[in-house]
Motif scaffolding. Structure first.
Motif, PDB file in Angstrom:
ATOM      1  N   VAL A  60       0.775  -1.279   0.163  1.00  7.26           N
ATOM      2  CA  VAL A  60       0.037   0.050   0.073  1.00  7.26           C
ATOM      3  C   VAL A  60       0.841   1.140   0.031  1.00  7.26           C
ATOM      4  O   VAL A  60       1.993   1.165   0.776  1.00  7.26           O
ATOM      5  CB  VAL A  60      -0.831   0.164   1.231  1.00  7.26           C
ATOM      6  N   PHE A  64      -1.092   6.666   1.464  1.00  6.61           N
ATOM      7  CA  PHE A  64      -2.402   6.308   0.798  1.00  6.61           C
ATOM      8  C   PHE A  64      -3.836   6.891   1.697  1.00  6.61           C
ATOM      9  O   PHE A  64      -4.507   7.697   1.091  1.00  6.61           O
ATOM     10  CB  PHE A  64      -2.562   4.613   1.241  1.00  6.61           C
ATOM     11  N   VAL A  68      -6.491   9.631  -0.030  1.00  2.00           N
ATOM     12  CA  VAL A  68      -7.803   9.369   0.028  1.00  2.00           C
ATOM     13  C   VAL A  68      -8.272  10.647   1.075  1.00  2.00           C
ATOM     14  O   VAL A  68      -9.714  11.194   0.341  1.00  2.00           O
ATOM     15  CB  VAL A  68      -8.264   7.998   0.831  1.00  2.00           C
ATOM     16  N   CYS A  84      -8.748   3.698  -4.794  1.00  2.00           N
ATOM     17  CA  CYS A  84      -8.753   2.534  -3.917  1.00  2.00           C
ATOM     18  C   CYS A  84      -8.657   1.222  -4.811  1.00  2.00           C
ATOM     19  O   CYS A  84      -8.336   0.172  -4.245  1.00  2.00           O
ATOM     20  CB  CYS A  84      -9.844   2.448  -2.940  1.00  2.00           C
ATOM     21  N   ILE A  87      -5.585  -0.361  -6.056  1.00  2.00           N
ATOM     22  CA  ILE A  87      -4.669  -1.008  -5.206  1.00  2.00           C
ATOM     23  C   ILE A  87      -5.287  -2.296  -4.730  1.00  2.00           C
ATOM     24  O   ILE A  87      -6.152  -2.223  -3.903  1.00  2.00           O
ATOM     25  CB  ILE A  87      -4.333  -0.028  -4.173  1.00  2.00           C
ATOM     26  N   SER A  89      -5.250  -4.643  -2.127  1.00  5.36           N
ATOM     27  CA  SER A  89      -5.104  -4.636  -0.776  1.00  5.36           C
ATOM     28  C   SER A  89      -6.247  -4.704  -0.166  1.00  5.36           C
ATOM     29  O   SER A  89      -7.090  -4.020  -0.250  1.00  5.36           O
ATOM     30  CB  SER A  89      -3.916  -3.562  -0.328  1.00  5.36           C
ATOM     31  N   ALA A  92      -7.145  -1.100   1.045  1.00 10.20           N
ATOM     32  CA  ALA A  92      -7.590  -0.297  -0.056  1.00 10.20           C
ATOM     33  C   ALA A  92      -9.221  -0.806  -0.302  1.00 10.20           C
ATOM     34  O   ALA A  92     -10.228  -0.061  -0.587  1.00 10.20           O
ATOM     35  CB  ALA A  92      -7.106  -0.653  -1.419  1.00 10.20           C
ATOM     36  N   ARG A  93      -9.490  -2.136  -0.235  1.00 11.77           N
ATOM     37  CA  ARG A  93     -11.044  -2.451  -0.423  1.00 11.77           C
ATOM     38  C   ARG A  93     -11.809  -2.323   0.793  1.00 11.77           C
ATOM     39  O   ARG A  93     -13.064  -1.918   0.583  1.00 11.77           O
ATOM     40  CB  ARG A  93     -10.777  -4.124  -0.497  1.00 11.77           C
ATOM     41  N   GLU A  96     -12.397   1.566   0.092  1.00 13.69           N
ATOM     42  CA  GLU A  96     -13.213   1.656  -1.082  1.00 13.69           C
ATOM     43  C   GLU A  96     -14.810   1.350  -0.338  1.00 13.69           C
ATOM     44  O   GLU A  96     -15.631   1.830  -0.947  1.00 13.69           O
ATOM     45  CB  GLU A  96     -12.728   0.673  -1.934  1.00 13.69           C
ATOM     46  N   THR A 211      -6.287   1.854   9.601  1.00 13.13           N
ATOM     47  CA  THR A 211      -6.765   2.703   8.375  1.00 13.13           C
ATOM     48  C   THR A 211      -8.387   2.764   8.422  1.00 13.13           C
ATOM     49  O   THR A 211      -8.673   3.858   8.206  1.00 13.13           O
ATOM     50  CB  THR A 211      -6.450   1.706   7.150  1.00 13.13           C
TER      51      THR A 211
END
Length: 226
Positions: A60, A64, A68, A84, A87, A89, A92-93, A96, A211
Motif C-alpha cells: 500500500v 494512501f 484518500v 482504492c 490498489i 490490498s 484499500a478494499r 473503498e 486505516t
C-alpha cells in the motif's frame, strides 16, 4: 609408523563403506516416512503461498490515507473509489467499501467496513490452521512409526534362533527411531513457520484497523460529512 598409517587407512575405508547417505537413511524409516514427506511438502507450500499473499496484501502506498483524505475533502468520491480500486490490498478494499457507503448513517458505514474486514482477515488466515495441524500431527505420526518399527524389530529378534547379535538389535532400533526424528523436524519447521505467519497477519490486521479508524475519523469531521 607404517603399521599405524595402514591401520588408520583401513579404518577410514571401513567407515566410508559403512556410512549411510541421508536418502538411504530415510528409506530405512519404513512406510511412515511417506506421509511425513507429504506433510513436509504441504507445509512448505502453505508457507511460501502465504508469504507471497501477505506480501502482496501489504503493498500500500505510504501516503494512501493522505491521498484518500484529499480526494474526499475535495468531494471527489468517484476519484477516491477509483484510487482504492487500483490498489489490490485489503486496506484499500475496506476504504473503498466505506467510500461507497458515504451518505449513509455512520454506523452503517462502520458495519460495512467491519464486514469487509472480516472477509479479508479470513482470506489472510487461509490454511494457517492446516499448518498448525501439521506442526502437531507430524511428531505424533513419527512416534507412531517408531512404535510400529520397534514392534517389528522385536518380533524379528524373537524369531531368531540362538544369540541375537548387537548389530541386529541396534540396527532395528535406529531404523525405528528415524521416523521420530523426521516427525520432530517437520513439526518444528511447521511450528516456526506458523508463528511467523501469524505474526505477519497480526501486523497487517493492526494496520487495517488503524486505516479503518482513520477513515471513520475523517468522515466525522464536519466539512467531510456529505
Amino acid at each position: 609408523m607404517t603399521t599405524l598409517l595402514s591401520a588408520f587407512q583401513e579404518s577410514t575405508e571401513v567407515a566410508v563403506k559403512e556410512s549411510i547417505s541421508l536418502i538411504d537413511l530415510l528409506m530405512k524409516g519404513g512406510y511412515m516416512v511417506v506421509p511425513l514427506a507429504l506433510l513436509l511438502v504441504a507445509a512448505i507450500y502453505i508457507f511460501f503461498e502465504r508469504i507471497f499473499t501477505l506480501k502482496a496484501a501489504a503493498k500500500v502506498p505510504n501516503n494512501f490515507n493522505e491521498q484518500v483524505r484529499q480526494l474526499i475533502e475535495r468531494g471527489d468520491l468517484n476519484g477516491a473509489r477509483n484510487f482504492c480500486a487500483q490498489i489490490k490490498s485489503p486496506l484499500a478494499r475496506m476504504v473503498e467499501k466505506g467510500i461507497s457507503r458515504i451518505g449513509s448513517p455512520l454506523k452503517t458505514i462502520e458495519a460495512s467496513i467491519e464486514n469487509v474486514g472480516k472477509v479479508e482477515i479470513y482470506r489472510l488466515e487461509k490454511n494457517l490452521s492446516l499448518l498448525a495441524t501439521i506442526a502437531g500431527a507430524a511428531p505424533m505420526i513419527g512416534f507412531l512409526g517408531t512404535v510400529t518399527g520397534m514392534i517389528q524389530a522385536f518380533i524379528a529378534i524373537a524369531q531368531e534362533e540362538g544369540q541375537v547379535s548387537p548389530k541386529m538389535l541396534s540396527s532395528g532400533i535406529y531404523e525405528a527411531m528415524i521416523t521420530t526424528a523426521v516427525g520432530l523436524f517437520i513439526g518444528i519447521v511447521a511450528y516456526l513457520a506458523y508463528n511467523y505467519l501469524v505474526t505477519r497477519v497480526s501486523k497487517l490486521v493492526h494496520r487495517m484497523e488503524y486505516t479503518s479508524v482513520d477513515f471513520i475519523d475523517l468522515l466525522q469531521e464536519p466539512q467531510n460529512v456529505r
